[in-house]
Write a protein that holds these residues in place. Structure first.
Motif, PDB file in Angstrom:
ATOM      1  N   GLY A 228       0.721  -1.201  -0.051  1.00  0.00           N
ATOM      2  CA  GLY A 228      -0.095  -0.092  -0.010  1.00  0.00           C
ATOM      3  C   GLY A 228       0.748   1.531  -0.034  1.00  0.00           C
ATOM      4  N   SER A 229       1.998   1.253  -0.010  1.00  0.00           N
ATOM      5  CA  SER A 229       2.851   2.298  -0.019  1.00  0.00           C
ATOM      6  C   SER A 229       2.993   3.056  -1.530  1.00  0.00           C
ATOM      7  CB  SER A 229       4.374   2.037   0.483  1.00  0.00           C
ATOM      8  OG  SER A 229       4.893   0.967  -0.307  1.00  0.00           O
ATOM      9  N   GLY A 230       2.521   2.496  -2.340  1.00  0.00           N
ATOM     10  CA  GLY A 230       2.749   3.163  -3.925  1.00  0.00           C
ATOM     11  C   GLY A 230       1.897   4.336  -4.059  1.00  0.00           C
ATOM     12  N   TYR A 231       1.844   4.662  -5.459  1.00  0.00           N
ATOM     13  CA  TYR A 231       0.842   5.862  -5.682  1.00  0.00           C
ATOM     14  C   TYR A 231       0.377   5.431  -7.014  1.00  0.00           C
ATOM     15  CZ  TYR A 231       5.121   7.191  -8.510  1.00  0.00           C
ATOM     16  OH  TYR A 231       6.342   7.259  -9.293  1.00  0.00           O
ATOM     17  N   PRO A 232      -0.818   5.969  -7.581  1.00  0.00           N
ATOM     18  CA  PRO A 232      -1.541   7.241  -7.069  1.00  0.00           C
ATOM     19  C   PRO A 232      -2.408   7.015  -5.976  1.00  0.00           C
ATOM     20  CG  PRO A 232      -2.318   6.955  -9.202  1.00  0.00           C
ATOM     21  CD  PRO A 232      -1.173   5.836  -9.009  1.00  0.00           C
TER      22      PRO A 232
END
Length: 394
Positions: A228-232
């Motif tokens: 869950g640390s990614g983006y966007p």
């Protein structure tokens, strides 16, 4: 034949295969003895790896997974497409971009990748800052399609994944000029702008191309991460599509092994000179973050098909001997079959047994490591003949 990273090229080496530039054109023919002028030319082009003559492994088949002339042709086609896309974005023309040539070339790449008769994949990054945005996506596309095939995707899904890889960064065209070439760290505003590029890329694909919605969604999610640390959007685990997880993993791996303008600040000391991480460390990074940044099931697929030391690589053993990999071992990354060429025991290659005697425990342990190290000496565990490093000596 021997495979070496281009940064290890030295005068006196004889080319076993031609060297192509990033657009698929021959710049140095096979049989040429390298000199300082040739080496400067190789560095200027940004070649990632080359193949040199080694009489001790003349019988060993060594080749890249995808012919460099095909990679170059796709990079050249993508350069044209990006120019057209920039013009359309400026003029707000709603006509779809012509992708006939790119589609045909990607069909050829897909057939090459899914073929049984191909060379080892290798994480030879792009050493050209100038051409990175055209060369990097092609390398990522090839490995992504291979992982897609090995994880059970059909041809249509594989093709969509490859197209997504090619266009993953087309949204860069809408970023403020100069932001991507800035040396050093980006400030908060610049980072937020860069993190919008998957959205821009997905919108451009949907509006200006006839590539399917699957590819657009893959592009949109390719910077999301397993934890869950990614983006966007901060998606996690099964909320991220399989194709996007594959693309994100291969993109990171090749980016680490490529020359980038912002890299020196966090490189290990050995790589600062070339602004790259070794391909071995790039692979180790993916393995180390299995279950954190990357889907552990896909990392296992990755480790089965991407050897740390591809066929033709010169390596050193923990007992002091040196050899060249003659066959990779998908069941044990650090224990391929090698041909001994030097060492304190003076043994000939034919007297040396295969390195791997089965070490499932060691391989399983490596999936849970969090520390990325270049050299690992496992002889202290009572195991013998373990590869500990790649050699640059010729």
């Amino acid at each position: 034949m021997q495979r070496i990273s281009a940064v290890y090229s030295r005068p006196g080496m004889e080319l076993a295969c031609p060297i192509f530039d990033n657009w698929g054109d021959v710049v140095l023919q096979s049989g040429i003895m390298l000199d300082s002028r040739n080496i400067a030319q190789i560095e200027d082009i940004g070649v990632g790896e080359l193949f040199i003559v080694n009489k001790k492994t003349e019988d060993v088949f060594v080749s890249p997974m995808v012919p460099p002339e095909l990679e170059g042709a796709i990079s050249k086609a993508m350069r044209r497409v990006m120019i057209e896309c920039r013009a359309m974005l400026t003029s707000r023309n709603q006509q779809p971009i012509d992708l006939v040539l790119v589609n045909n070339l990607m069909d050829e790449m897909m057939e090459t990748v899914i073929s049984e008769n191909k060379g080892d994949p290798s994480i030879a990054g792009c050493y050209s800052l100038r051409d990175y945005n055209y060369v990097h996506p092609v390398k990522v596309a090839a490995l992504s399609m291979l992982i897609g095939r090995s994880s059970g995707m059909g041809k249509k899904e594989i093709k969509q994944l490859g197209m997504a890889a090619l266009f993953q960064n087309v949204g860069y065209l809408l970023l403020p000029q100069g932001i991507l070439d800035k040396p050093g760290f980006l400030n908060n505003a610049e980072m937020k702008a860069v993190q919008r590029h998957p959205v821009y890329s997905s919108q451009i694909l949907a509006r200006y191309t006839e590539i399917g919605p699957e590819a657009a969604n893959t592009v949109l999610q390719h910077h999301e991460r397993w934890n869950g640390s990614g983006y966007p959007f901060g998606l996690r685990k099964e909320g991220i599509s399989k194709a996007a997880m594959i693309l994100g993993m291969t993109d990171v791996c090749f980016a680490l092994a490529s020359k980038r303008p912002h890299r020196e600040e966090f490189l290990p000391a050995f790589a600062i000179e070339h602004s790259i991480v070794s391909s071995q460390d790039a692979i180790e990074y993916v393995i180390a973050y299995s279950g954190e940044l990357f889907d552990p099931a896909l990392v296992k697929v990755f480790t089965r098909i991407v050897p740390i030391y591809p066929t033709g690589t010169m390596v050193k053993l923990n007992d002091g001997r040196a050899g060249i990999v003659i066959k990779s071992n998908p069941d044990c990354l650090r224990r391929p079959n090698i041909r001994i060429i030097s060492g304190p025991t003076k043994q000939m290659a034919e007297d040396v047994p295969d390195i791997c005697n089965g070490c499932e425990l060691e391989c399983e342990e490596r999936h849970t490591k969090k520390e990325v190290k270049r050299d690992v000496d496992l002889s202290k565990d009572g195991r013998k003949n373990v590869l500990i490093s790649e050699l640059s000596d010729y």
